[in-house]
Write a protein that holds these residues in place. Structure first.
Motif, PDB file in Angstrom:
ATOM      1  N   GLU A 179      -4.013  18.292   1.404  1.00  0.00           N
ATOM      2  CA  GLU A 179      -5.121  18.213   0.461  1.00  0.00           C
ATOM      3  C   GLU A 179      -5.013  19.281  -0.625  1.00  0.00           C
ATOM      4  OE1 GLU A 179     -10.026  18.210   0.321  1.00  0.00           O
ATOM      5  OE2 GLU A 179      -8.966  18.133   2.241  1.00  0.00           O
ATOM      6  N   GLY A 180      -4.793  20.517  -0.221  1.00  0.00           N
ATOM      7  CA  GLY A 180      -4.751  21.600  -1.202  1.00  0.00           C
ATOM      8  C   GLY A 180      -3.377  21.906  -1.740  1.00  0.00           C
TER       9      GLY A 180
ATOM     10  N   ASN B 227      -3.431  14.193  10.326  1.00  0.00           N
ATOM     11  CA  ASN B 227      -3.156  13.737   8.951  1.00  0.00           C
ATOM     12  C   ASN B 227      -3.498  14.754   7.872  1.00  0.00           C
ATOM     13  OD1 ASN B 227      -2.275  11.153   9.847  1.00  0.00           O
ATOM     14  ND2 ASN B 227      -4.402  10.457   9.967  1.00  0.00           N
ATOM     15  N   THR B 228      -3.587  16.036   8.216  1.00  0.00           N
ATOM     16  CA  THR B 228      -3.950  17.035   7.213  1.00  0.00           C
ATOM     17  C   THR B 228      -2.771  17.863   6.721  1.00  0.00           C
ATOM     18  OG1 THR B 228      -4.445  18.728   8.884  1.00  0.00           O
ATOM     19  CG2 THR B 228      -6.242  17.235   8.224  1.00  0.00           C
ATOM     20  N   ARG B 229      -1.660  17.870   7.472  1.00  0.00           N
ATOM     21  CA  ARG B 229      -0.522  18.718   7.142  1.00  0.00           C
ATOM     22  C   ARG B 229       0.777  17.942   7.277  1.00  0.00           C
ATOM     23  NH1 ARG B 229      -1.666  22.636  11.882  1.00  0.00           N
ATOM     24  NH2 ARG B 229      -2.458  20.604  12.641  1.00  0.00           N
TER      25      ARG B 229
ATOM     26  N   GLY C 106       0.780  -1.227   0.000  1.00  0.00           N
ATOM     27  CA  GLY C 106       0.000   0.000   0.000  1.00  0.00           C
ATOM     28  C   GLY C 106       0.813   1.279   0.000  1.00  0.00           C
ATOM     29  N   ARG C 107       2.000   1.255  -0.604  1.00  0.00           N
ATOM     30  CA  ARG C 107       2.791   2.495  -0.658  1.00  0.00           C
ATOM     31  C   ARG C 107       2.086   3.508  -1.535  1.00  0.00           C
ATOM     32  NH1 ARG C 107       9.333   3.078  -1.844  1.00  0.00           N
ATOM     33  NH2 ARG C 107       9.376   5.355  -2.003  1.00  0.00           N
ATOM     34  N   GLU C 108       1.952   4.723  -1.014  1.00  0.00           N
ATOM     35  CA  GLU C 108       1.353   5.799  -1.798  1.00  0.00           C
ATOM     36  C   GLU C 108       2.063   7.107  -1.516  1.00  0.00           C
ATOM     37  OE1 GLU C 108      -2.528   7.334  -0.481  1.00  0.00           O
ATOM     38  OE2 GLU C 108      -2.530   5.687   0.982  1.00  0.00           O
ATOM     39  N   THR C 109       1.960   8.020  -2.460  1.00  0.00           N
ATOM     40  CA  THR C 109       2.605   9.321  -2.351  1.00  0.00           C
ATOM     41  C   THR C 109       1.594  10.354  -1.881  1.00  0.00           C
ATOM     42  OG1 THR C 109       4.228   8.796  -4.068  1.00  0.00           O
ATOM     43  CG2 THR C 109       3.810  11.126  -3.625  1.00  0.00           C
ATOM     44  N   LEU C 110       1.948  11.063  -0.827  1.00  0.00           N
ATOM     45  CA  LEU C 110       1.091  12.112  -0.297  1.00  0.00           C
ATOM     46  C   LEU C 110       1.431  13.479  -0.865  1.00  0.00           C
ATOM     47  CD1 LEU C 110       1.002  11.068   3.471  1.00  0.00           C
ATOM     48  CD2 LEU C 110      -0.565  10.406   1.628  1.00  0.00           C
TER      49      LEU C 110
END
Length: 326
Positions: free
Chosen positions: A200-201, A177-179, A157-161
């Motif tokens: 997110e943005g 988990n937002t910043r 489940g490796r993913e890029t944030l």
């Protein structure tokens, strides 16, 4: 923040040993994980505080022809596992040899999570038991290109944030988990800044001169390192600038306050789970050695935690903090 601090920064599942499947309750007793460097090789030690024996939990066999380092320990939220960086499975001599590992807190069931021959550094846990880390591609003559990834403790489940960080290290995700807070390096001057990005943005804000930011457990504050007050010499041959000291600030950059005021060099700061203390490594001069120290988050009290002839640095604390007192 100078090249010396940057070097320190680069040096802080569903099956098997995955934390996501663990039903263990949070560990109550205070335990300290830290790196001990002995004769040029680094291992991770864990000690029950204040009187427990320090145990080598990585126990990598000595290989004079191919030294290996295990560094940057980070406790899982429930205190049962450690994430860390290791060069044990690769040739030594390049930052690209760093890979992300996890193991149980006693050193059992070590597992490598990354295998991509790029610089995978600065592991931090998310509140759901995954491991976030900074991954950088280094090309000759160019600044590295870095991204922030997250992976499960079974390696899936490796993913890029965030995939466009530029020259940035020490990525740490906020408790909600937002910043993400990280160290942004100016490739021309080697100066560093603490930057926070909205995941997110994608909006970013530079908060301070310095680096190695770590979120407080409640997400309201950041601890970071800076040499901006020029209080002490920067040590060792590859260092420029001044000795680093410990600072805290609000998550928006407000209320910046220096906690340590010593010409020694301070490195590798992290919070205790109750948010009351910050543990870090300190070395007085080139002839001394790193030991673990702790300072209250308001700067009112400071205490030395370890005192051994080897280098002891980049500490991480889990559990109760009653062993820390002044």
């Amino acid at each position: 923040m100078t090249r010396g601090l940057l070097l320190v920064a680069l040096v802080a599942a569903s099956t098997g040993c995955g934390a996501e499947n663990d039903a263990a309750e949070p560990v109550g007793e205070g335990r300290l994980a830290y790196v001990r460097n002995d004769a040029g090789e680094s291992d991770i030690y864990v000690r029950t505080m204040p009187v427990g024996k320090a145990e080598n939990v990585t126990r990598t066999p000595r290989r004079p022809e191919l030294p290996a380092d295990e560094i940057a320990p980070s406790w899982s939220p429930d205190g049962t596992m450690l994430a860390y960086m290791s060069t044990a499975d690769h040739e030594v001599g390049s930052i690209s040899d760093e890979e992300i590992f996890v193991m149980r807190s006693d050193g059992s069931e070590p597992r490598r999570l990354t295998d991509d021959r790029v610089a995978d550094v600065a592991p931090h846990w998310t509140d759901d038991g995954r491991v976030a880390f900074t991954s950088c591609v280094w090309s000759a003559g160019e600044p590295p290109k870095c991204k922030l990834d997250v992976i499960s403790t079974d390696g899936s489940g490796r993913e890029t944030l965030a995939d466009d960080l530029g020259f940035a290290v020490d990525g740490a995700i906020s408790p909600d988990n937002t910043r993400a807070a990280f160290t942004r390096i100016d490739a021309t001057t080697s100066r560093a800044s603490v930057v926070v990005r909205d995941l997110e943005g994608g909006d970013e804000r530079r908060l301070a001169e310095g680096g190695s930011p770590e979120w407080s457990p409640d997400g309201d504050r950041l601890v970071f390192l800076s040499d901006r007050d020029e209080n002490g010499r920067c040590l060792f041959h590859d260092c420029i600038g001044f000795a680093a000291e410990i600072y805290v600030m609000g998550a928006d950059g407000s209320g910046q306050k220096r906690l340590t005021d010593d010409p020694s060099d301070d490195v590798g700061a992290s919070w205790t789970p109750d948010g009351e203390w910050i543990v870090f490594g300190r070395i007085p001069d080139e002839n001394g050695d790193y030991d673990v120290h702790a300072v209250r988050a308001d700067g009112s009290c400071e205490v030395q935690v370890t005192d051994e002839p080897e280098w002891e640095l980049t500490p991480a604390w889990t559990g109760d903090t009653t062993a820390l007192s002044c």
